[in-house]
Design a protein around this motif. Structure first.
Motif, PDB file in Angstrom:
ATOM      1  N   ASN A   9      -5.777   4.914  -2.725  1.00 60.10           N
ATOM      2  CA  ASN A   9      -5.830   4.075  -3.930  1.00 60.10           C
ATOM      3  C   ASN A   9      -4.504   4.081  -4.695  1.00 60.10           C
ATOM      4  O   ASN A   9      -4.454   4.106  -5.913  1.00 60.10           O
ATOM      5  CB  ASN A   9      -6.964   4.535  -4.851  1.00 60.10           C
ATOM      6  CG  ASN A   9      -8.316   4.465  -4.173  1.00 60.10           C
ATOM      7  OD1 ASN A   9      -8.606   3.501  -3.455  1.00 60.10           O
ATOM      8  ND2 ASN A   9      -9.137   5.483  -4.366  1.00 60.10           N
ATOM      9  N   GLY A  10      -3.404   4.064  -3.925  1.00 62.02           N
ATOM     10  CA  GLY A  10      -2.081   3.955  -4.516  1.00 62.02           C
ATOM     11  C   GLY A  10      -1.490   5.247  -5.031  1.00 62.02           C
ATOM     12  O   GLY A  10      -0.383   5.254  -5.570  1.00 62.02           O
ATOM     13  N   GLU A  11      -2.213   6.374  -4.886  1.00 65.34           N
ATOM     14  CA  GLU A  11      -1.729   7.660  -5.381  1.00 65.34           C
ATOM     15  C   GLU A  11      -1.689   8.678  -4.249  1.00 65.34           C
ATOM     16  O   GLU A  11      -2.491   8.630  -3.320  1.00 65.34           O
ATOM     17  CB  GLU A  11      -2.644   8.188  -6.501  1.00 65.34           C
ATOM     18  CG  GLU A  11      -2.781   7.276  -7.706  1.00 65.34           C
ATOM     19  CD  GLU A  11      -1.530   7.277  -8.570  1.00 65.34           C
ATOM     20  OE1 GLU A  11      -0.740   8.252  -8.463  1.00 65.34           O
ATOM     21  OE2 GLU A  11      -1.347   6.317  -9.346  1.00 65.34           O
ATOM     22  N   ASN A  18      -9.589   6.519   6.910  1.00 66.40           N
ATOM     23  CA  ASN A  18      -9.653   5.073   7.142  1.00 66.40           C
ATOM     24  C   ASN A  18      -8.546   4.307   6.392  1.00 66.40           C
ATOM     25  O   ASN A  18      -8.819   3.386   5.610  1.00 66.40           O
ATOM     26  CB  ASN A  18     -11.027   4.545   6.716  1.00 66.40           C
ATOM     27  CG  ASN A  18     -11.253   3.109   7.147  1.00 66.40           C
ATOM     28  OD1 ASN A  18     -10.653   2.649   8.116  1.00 66.40           O
ATOM     29  ND2 ASN A  18     -12.096   2.392   6.434  1.00 66.40           N
ATOM     30  N   PRO A  19      -7.270   4.652   6.619  1.00 67.08           N
ATOM     31  CA  PRO A  19      -6.184   3.969   5.915  1.00 67.08           C
ATOM     32  C   PRO A  19      -5.899   2.589   6.498  1.00 67.08           C
ATOM     33  O   PRO A  19      -6.323   2.263   7.614  1.00 67.08           O
ATOM     34  CB  PRO A  19      -4.993   4.897   6.155  1.00 67.08           C
ATOM     35  CG  PRO A  19      -5.275   5.500   7.491  1.00 67.08           C
ATOM     36  CD  PRO A  19      -6.772   5.682   7.543  1.00 67.08           C
ATOM     37  N   GLU A  20      -5.169   1.791   5.731  1.00 66.58           N
ATOM     38  CA  GLU A  20      -4.726   0.483   6.233  1.00 66.58           C
ATOM     39  C   GLU A  20      -3.645   0.645   7.285  1.00 66.58           C
ATOM     40  O   GLU A  20      -3.532  -0.151   8.217  1.00 66.58           O
ATOM     41  CB  GLU A  20      -4.155  -0.349   5.078  1.00 66.58           C
ATOM     42  CG  GLU A  20      -5.106  -0.587   3.930  1.00 66.58           C
ATOM     43  CD  GLU A  20      -4.351  -0.884   2.649  1.00 66.58           C
ATOM     44  OE1 GLU A  20      -3.388  -1.675   2.702  1.00 66.58           O
ATOM     45  OE2 GLU A  20      -4.709  -0.315   1.601  1.00 66.58           O
ATOM     46  N   VAL A  21      -2.806   1.678   7.105  1.00 69.38           N
ATOM     47  CA  VAL A  21      -1.668   1.875   8.001  1.00 69.38           C
ATOM     48  C   VAL A  21      -1.446   3.365   8.196  1.00 69.38           C
ATOM     49  O   VAL A  21      -1.681   4.170   7.297  1.00 69.38           O
ATOM     50  CB  VAL A  21      -0.389   1.211   7.402  1.00 69.38           C
ATOM     51  CG1 VAL A  21      -0.024   1.813   6.060  1.00 69.38           C
ATOM     52  CG2 VAL A  21       0.787   1.300   8.359  1.00 69.38           C
ATOM     53  N   GLY A  55       9.367   1.361   2.221  1.00 71.55           N
ATOM     54  CA  GLY A  55       9.171   1.533   3.652  1.00 71.55           C
ATOM     55  C   GLY A  55       7.927   0.845   4.175  1.00 71.55           C
ATOM     56  O   GLY A  55       7.481  -0.182   3.660  1.00 71.55           O
ATOM     57  N   MET A  56       7.312   1.450   5.168  1.00 72.99           N
ATOM     58  CA  MET A  56       6.205   0.826   5.890  1.00 72.99           C
ATOM     59  C   MET A  56       4.884   0.841   5.118  1.00 72.99           C
ATOM     60  O   MET A  56       3.927   0.192   5.514  1.00 72.99           O
ATOM     61  CB  MET A  56       6.003   1.528   7.235  1.00 72.99           C
ATOM     62  CG  MET A  56       7.216   1.505   8.140  1.00 72.99           C
ATOM     63  SD  MET A  56       7.845  -0.163   8.473  1.00 72.99           S
ATOM     64  CE  MET A  56       6.517  -0.862   9.445  1.00 72.99           C
ATOM     65  N   ALA A  57       4.817   1.576   4.010  1.00 69.48           N
ATOM     66  CA  ALA A  57       3.593   1.607   3.196  1.00 69.48           C
ATOM     67  C   ALA A  57       3.762   0.838   1.896  1.00 69.48           C
ATOM     68  O   ALA A  57       2.954   0.986   0.972  1.00 69.48           O
ATOM     69  CB  ALA A  57       3.197   3.049   2.892  1.00 69.48           C
ATOM     70  N   ARG A  58       4.769  -0.012   1.823  1.00 68.35           N
ATOM     71  CA  ARG A  58       5.095  -0.679   0.563  1.00 68.35           C
ATOM     72  C   ARG A  58       3.947  -1.527   0.030  1.00 68.35           C
ATOM     73  O   ARG A  58       3.718  -1.578  -1.173  1.00 68.35           O
ATOM     74  CB  ARG A  58       6.345  -1.541   0.743  1.00 68.35           C
ATOM     75  CG  ARG A  58       6.826  -2.164  -0.551  1.00 68.35           C
ATOM     76  CD  ARG A  58       8.180  -2.795  -0.403  1.00 68.35           C
ATOM     77  NE  ARG A  58       8.666  -3.314  -1.678  1.00 68.35           N
ATOM     78  CZ  ARG A  58       9.856  -3.853  -1.865  1.00 68.35           C
ATOM     79  NH1 ARG A  58      10.692  -3.925  -0.847  1.00 68.35           N
ATOM     80  NH2 ARG A  58      10.209  -4.299  -3.049  1.00 68.35           N
ATOM     81  N   ASP A  59       3.228  -2.188   0.878  1.00 68.97           N
ATOM     82  CA  ASP A  59       2.152  -3.076   0.435  1.00 68.97           C
ATOM     83  C   ASP A  59       0.769  -2.461   0.648  1.00 68.97           C
ATOM     84  O   ASP A  59      -0.238  -3.173   0.636  1.00 68.97           O
ATOM     85  CB  ASP A  59       2.234  -4.415   1.177  1.00 68.97           C
ATOM     86  CG  ASP A  59       3.538  -5.142   0.902  1.00 68.97           C
ATOM     87  OD1 ASP A  59       3.975  -5.124  -0.263  1.00 68.97           O
ATOM     88  OD2 ASP A  59       4.129  -5.695   1.845  1.00 68.97           O
TER      89      ASP A  59
END
Length: 384
Positions: free
Chosen positions: A226-228, A319-322, A202-206
């Protein structure tokens, strides 16, 4: 100890090779060796084991370019299946997902708000069995069930500590559903299940850092750092519905005063609407908003203000990217998107605005089910 270490390394290598084939297929053995740094002999042995277990197959494709041609590898999508379930206030959704994360079967069942815990579990069991029989899926290939539901969930012990929407407390859901179905069961908060699907396709894939916000019968968030998945001490990280925004405000089901959920959940919107009109459902409120009835505009204007404030607070904390918005309120009334974005411009701290992406879930009504099924693979699949 040395033998155990060797077995563990062998298992890790096998999982690594399978993940690479799954994510980069079609791919040659030579390319797998390059990516992993393992010897061609080791790759050949591991691929042979995976092939004999039914996970990997040779395709009809071969490598292009100069040199000796090599047959490309792919995974077998039907080697196993997992079942995903979403239980919400008024609906139960069940999906059966294959090994590559594609939905092989789907069913939604109405749920009565007043029905008992046991009645709901019986519905899940019947619906699951109907799906398996209808699509002629082999029971022996189904490795387990994942359930996503609203509330405070002890996912390690399979316990629903409390779910305000379902009116469940201290329910041993994983054990009870396992006894009923015969399958291993894992459970978690619905948004934590859904963010797994967003991270997968979905929208958080990258994204390594993302926040999913769900707005509907309740409001909550799931956080990837951090991916978790970030769970906090008791798996309650992201329960923004119980952050207090007005200490003199409305009484919440949790017993506190002024929780966010008492202003922007569907129940809160309906309760405010009933002070003005004889409203029975959220759809009636949304219809009035589309007709530009002033009372509906005022209620939804306050709702979007509180949504924007909640997003601003989340962004300052993590402070997330998305940040991904989802849930019935967004899906049923997409007209709110522009209003939410406009208010985010007003309330979000300037240094964060420059890099932030506010997006909307594209998984529709299947996100929780897909994430729950994927989590079963992550938790229960054990390659010998």
């Amino acid at each position: 100890m040395e033998k155990q270490d060797q077995l563990l390394m062998k298992k890790q290598n096998k999982n690594l090779v399978l993940d690479i084939i799954k994510n980069k297929s079609p791919i040659s053995r030579t390319e797998v060796a390059k990516v992993t740094g393992m010897s061609p002999t080791s790759i050949t042995r591991i691929v042979s084991e995976l092939h004999s277990q039914g996970f990997v197959r040779e395709t009809e494709l071969v490598t292009s370019g100069v040199g000796r041609k090599a047959t490309l590898l792919d995974v077998c999508r039907d080697v196993l299946y997992t079942i995903g379930v979403e239980i919400d206030k008024l609906i139960i959704k069940i999906g059966i997902v294959d090994y590559v994360g594609e939905m092989a079967a789907w069913l939604s069942i109405p749920r009565d708000e007043a029905e008992s815990y046991d009645e709901t579990l019986m519905k899940v069991n019947r619906g699951m069995r109907d799906l398996i029989e209808k699509h002629q899926l082999p029971f022996e290939k189904i490795i387990g069930i994942g359930v996503g539901l609203p509330g405070s969930i002890d996912y390690m012990n399979g316990l629903v500590k409390v779910s305000d929407q379902l009116k469940w407390k201290h329910a041993r859901l994983a054990d009870d559903l396992k006894r009923l179905t015969g399958f291993d069961v894992i459970i978690d908060n619905e948004l934590k299940m859904k963010v797994i699907a967003e991270n997968f396709k979905g929208m958080a894939r990258d994204s390594q850092n993302a926040v999913l916000v769900g707005i509907g019968s309740g409001i909550g968030a799931a956080i990837i750092l951090n991916g978790e998945i970030y769970r906090g001490d008791s798996n309650n990280a992201g329960e923004i519905g119980h952050t207090v925004i007005d200490p003199t405000g409305n009484v919440c089901n949790c017993g506190k005063i002024g929780c966010l959920a008492t202003y922007i959940s569907e129940g809160a919107i309906i309760a405010d609407s009933k002070k003005i009109k004889n409203i029975q459902s959220i759809d009636e409120v949304f219809a009035a908003y589309r007709k530009r009835d002033s009372w509906a505009i005022n209620i939804m204007d306050r709702t979007t203000t509180y949504i924007a404030l909640a997003l601003s607070n989340i962004l300052c904390l993590y402070n997330p990217e998305v940040i991904i918005l989802s849930g019935d309120t967004i899906e049923k009334l997409p007209e709110l998107k522009g209003e939410i974005e406009r208010k985010c411009e007003l309330y979000i701290w300037e240094p964060i605005k420059d890099t932030l992406k506010v997006v909307y879930s594209g998984l529709s009504n299947q996100g929780v089910v897909l994430g729950a099924a994927l989590q079963v693979q992550n938790s229960l699949l054990d390659l010998d």
